[in-house]
Design a protein around this motif. Structure first.
Motif, short mmCIF file in Angstrom:
data_model
loop_
_atom_site.label_atom_id
_atom_site.label_comp_id
_atom_site.label_asym_id
_atom_site.label_seq_id
_atom_site.Cartn_x
_atom_site.Cartn_y
_atom_site.Cartn_z
N GLN A 290 0.83 -1.34 -0.06
CA GLN A 290 -0.02 0.10 -0.01
C GLN A 290 1.07 1.46 -0.20
O GLN A 290 1.99 1.28 0.54
CB GLN A 290 -1.04 0.12 1.29
CG GLN A 290 -1.92 -1.10 0.99
CD GLN A 290 -2.91 -0.76 2.51
OE1 GLN A 290 -2.54 -0.48 3.53
NE2 GLN A 290 -4.08 -1.19 2.01
N GLN A 292 0.14 5.63 0.41
CA GLN A 292 -0.83 6.95 0.32
C GLN A 292 -0.65 7.85 -0.72
O GLN A 292 0.49 8.24 -1.12
CB GLN A 292 -0.93 7.56 1.62
CG GLN A 292 -2.03 8.59 1.66
CD GLN A 292 -1.83 9.26 3.23
OE1 GLN A 292 -0.67 10.18 3.39
NE2 GLN A 292 -2.81 9.45 3.92
N GLY A 296 -4.40 11.90 -0.69
CA GLY A 296 -4.79 11.42 0.65
C GLY A 296 -5.42 10.23 0.64
O GLY A 296 -5.30 9.25 1.64
N ALA A 297 -5.91 9.50 -0.52
CA ALA A 297 -6.48 8.26 -0.82
C ALA A 297 -5.43 7.18 -0.76
O ALA A 297 -4.13 7.56 -0.84
CB ALA A 297 -6.97 7.90 -2.05
N THR A 298 -5.60 5.97 -0.33
CA THR A 298 -4.57 5.00 -0.29
C THR A 298 -4.58 3.81 -1.55
O THR A 298 -5.85 3.54 -1.98
CB THR A 298 -4.66 4.13 1.02
OG1 THR A 298 -4.52 4.91 2.06
CG2 THR A 298 -3.74 2.89 0.90
#
Length: 479
Positions: A290, A292, A296-298
């Motif tokens: 993962q 970011q 701001g979204a992952t």
């Protein structure tokens, strides 16, 4: 509007259709550092050891004859390499002994010649003893007999950008060198020499203020997800390809997949902020899978993006980024890298399931991906109301944005295609096609839509303003 696999854009209408790329690019061989089914191999040059031993044998048998024939005027062998004592003293004892043996000719002539070429270079001489010792360890990792590895190492230390790094950053760069393939070492030299905002790309910073080198070093030395090794993908492969994309954005391509939308975004990001791209890739290759995004979204590693597929012109990291971004951009739908399709259900009036099965992305999905990746709002622009028919307003808007790369959707074949606007000049609109490098000669013309190849190495193409106005669907303008 939806833009799809190789080139498809769908305009938003009451009954919205996704942009599909009906005319996908043909698979072509490229010079990628690492491609889907053609991985970079590391190790000795093809004939380094054999050639060295053969040369030694020949020289031995002919030495006395040459000497007697030439007499006192026979050419003397070159002196042994000069290795600074201060650098030797900073090496671990075992490494120091190896370097001294090579310098004294106690190993192969190839190793001695390579060491001489390295230590005689102006770049090596200009380094501090600490960095010289690090370079010597990279020489030993080469291996010492590899002329190709030594050429890349010498090029690296001769680079003004490398010599301008701090001693600590020079050490990190050399660790990356040690952990990648022969091709990856060449890509590292390219990346070091690339200038971004007036400094080496290695010093470009991501959204968190960390340098590209910092993220690259983490990929080179940190823990990777074991999913890669299970699929025959090594750390060397990943490093080589991510450095190629960050160092040579013009070679980024979608291969035969309908990922023109996110491939164009991948190109834009590497052109403007390669450190952010490498940071994202470090996260996607980590055990967590993962990262970011700037908005701001992952983003998460798409499970189907790890195994190699039929899109062999893409590298491992191109496949990983593009599939993962497709999965993010489509929202609640699911992207399957193997089939190159998105599937899912939408609610009509909040009640009735409307099944979806499509390639590419819709315009609002493209916008979603752009905003997350670049951390700012974007608007779909089709021209002002009075000019939507002739599209001149879009041409004027883009002309004012010359050399500010802008994502745009074109009608292409039976579908649509996302490309990156570069400039308007001399009555032509220039754009970057995400199909990637081609061996076609510059000046080659194509049809549907009519366009001309300007630079095959970066796939820069152009079309007349009049043809552009017939094929432009929309552009994505940052607020």
């Amino acid at each position: 509007m939806k833009i799809g696999s190789g080139s498809t854009t769908h305009v938003s209408t009451p009954k919205q259709e996704p942009v599909r790329e009906e005319s996908k690019p043909q698979q072509t061989n490229t010079t990628k550092a690492s491609t889907a089914n053609n991985t970079v191999r590391d190790g000795f040059d093809a004939s380094t050891t054999t050639a060295a031993s053969t040369s030694t044998a020949r020289n031995t048998t002919s030495a006395s004859a040459s000497a007697s024939a030439a007499g006192p005027s026979a050419a003397k062998p070159p002196p042994p390499p000069t290795v600074p004592q201060a650098a030797l003293d900073k090496l671990p004892p075992a490494d120091k002994a190896k370097v001294e043996e090579i310098a004294q000719g106690k190993q192969t002539p190839a190793a001695q010649n390579n060491l001489r070429a390295l230590t005689d270079s102006d770049g090596f001489k200009a380094l501090k003893p600490e960095s010289q010792a690090e370079v010597l360890q990279s020489f030993l990792a080469g291996p010492p007999t590899s002329a190709t590895s030594n050429k890349h190492l010498t090029s690296l230390v001769n680079s003004p950008s490398f010599r301008g790094l701090s001693t600590a950053d020079q050490a990190k760069t050399l660790e990356v060198f040690n952990n990648t393939s022969l091709d990856g070492r060449e890509r590292l030299v390219d990346l070091t020499n690339r200038q971004v905002n007036g400094k080496s790309a290695l010093l470009d910073t991501d959204k968190d203020g960390h340098t590209l080198l910092s993220s690259l070093h983490s990929m080179a030395t940190g823990t990777l997800s074991d999913e890669f090794s299970k699929n025959g993908i090594s750390r060397k492969d990943l490093l080589a390809s991510v450095m190629q994309e960050a160092g040579r954005p013009g070679e980024i391509n979608q291969s035969s997949k309908g990922t023109c939308t996110v491939t164009s975004m991948q190109y834009m990001l590497n052109q403007s902020n390669p450190a952010e791209y490498v940071r994202i890739m470090q996260g996607l290759t980590s055990p967590s899978g993962q990262a970011q995004l700037r908005g701001g979204a992952t983003i998460s590693r798409d499970p189907g993006s790890v195994p190699r597929d039929t899109a062999t012109a893409r590298s491992d990291t191109e496949r990983l980024f593009q599939a993962s971004m497709m999965e993010y951009a489509n929202g609640e739908h699911e992207y399957d890298n193997a089939t190159d399709r998105n599937t899912g259900n939408d609610k009509i009036l909040g009640l009735i399931d409307n099944k979806k099965d499509y390639g590419g992305l819709y315009a609002d999905q493209e916008e979603r991906a752009l905003e997350a990746l670049f951390g700012r709002d974007f608007n779909q622009y089709k021209g002002s109301f009075n000019f939507q028919d002739d599209k001149q307003d879009i041409v004027d808007t883009l002309t004012a944005r010359n050399n500010q790369r802008t994502l745009m959707d074109l009608s292409w074949g039976n579908g649509g295609h996302a490309v990156v606007f570069e400039k308007v000049e001399n009555g032509r609109v220039y754009f970057r096609n995400p199909w990637g490098p081609t061996s076609d000669a510059n000046g080659t013309t194509y049809s549907d839509p009519p366009r001309k190849l300007e630079d095959g190495a970066t796939r820069l193409e152009s079309m007349s303003v009049e043809d552009f106005k017939k094929h432009i669907r929309q552009v994505y303008l940052p607020n």
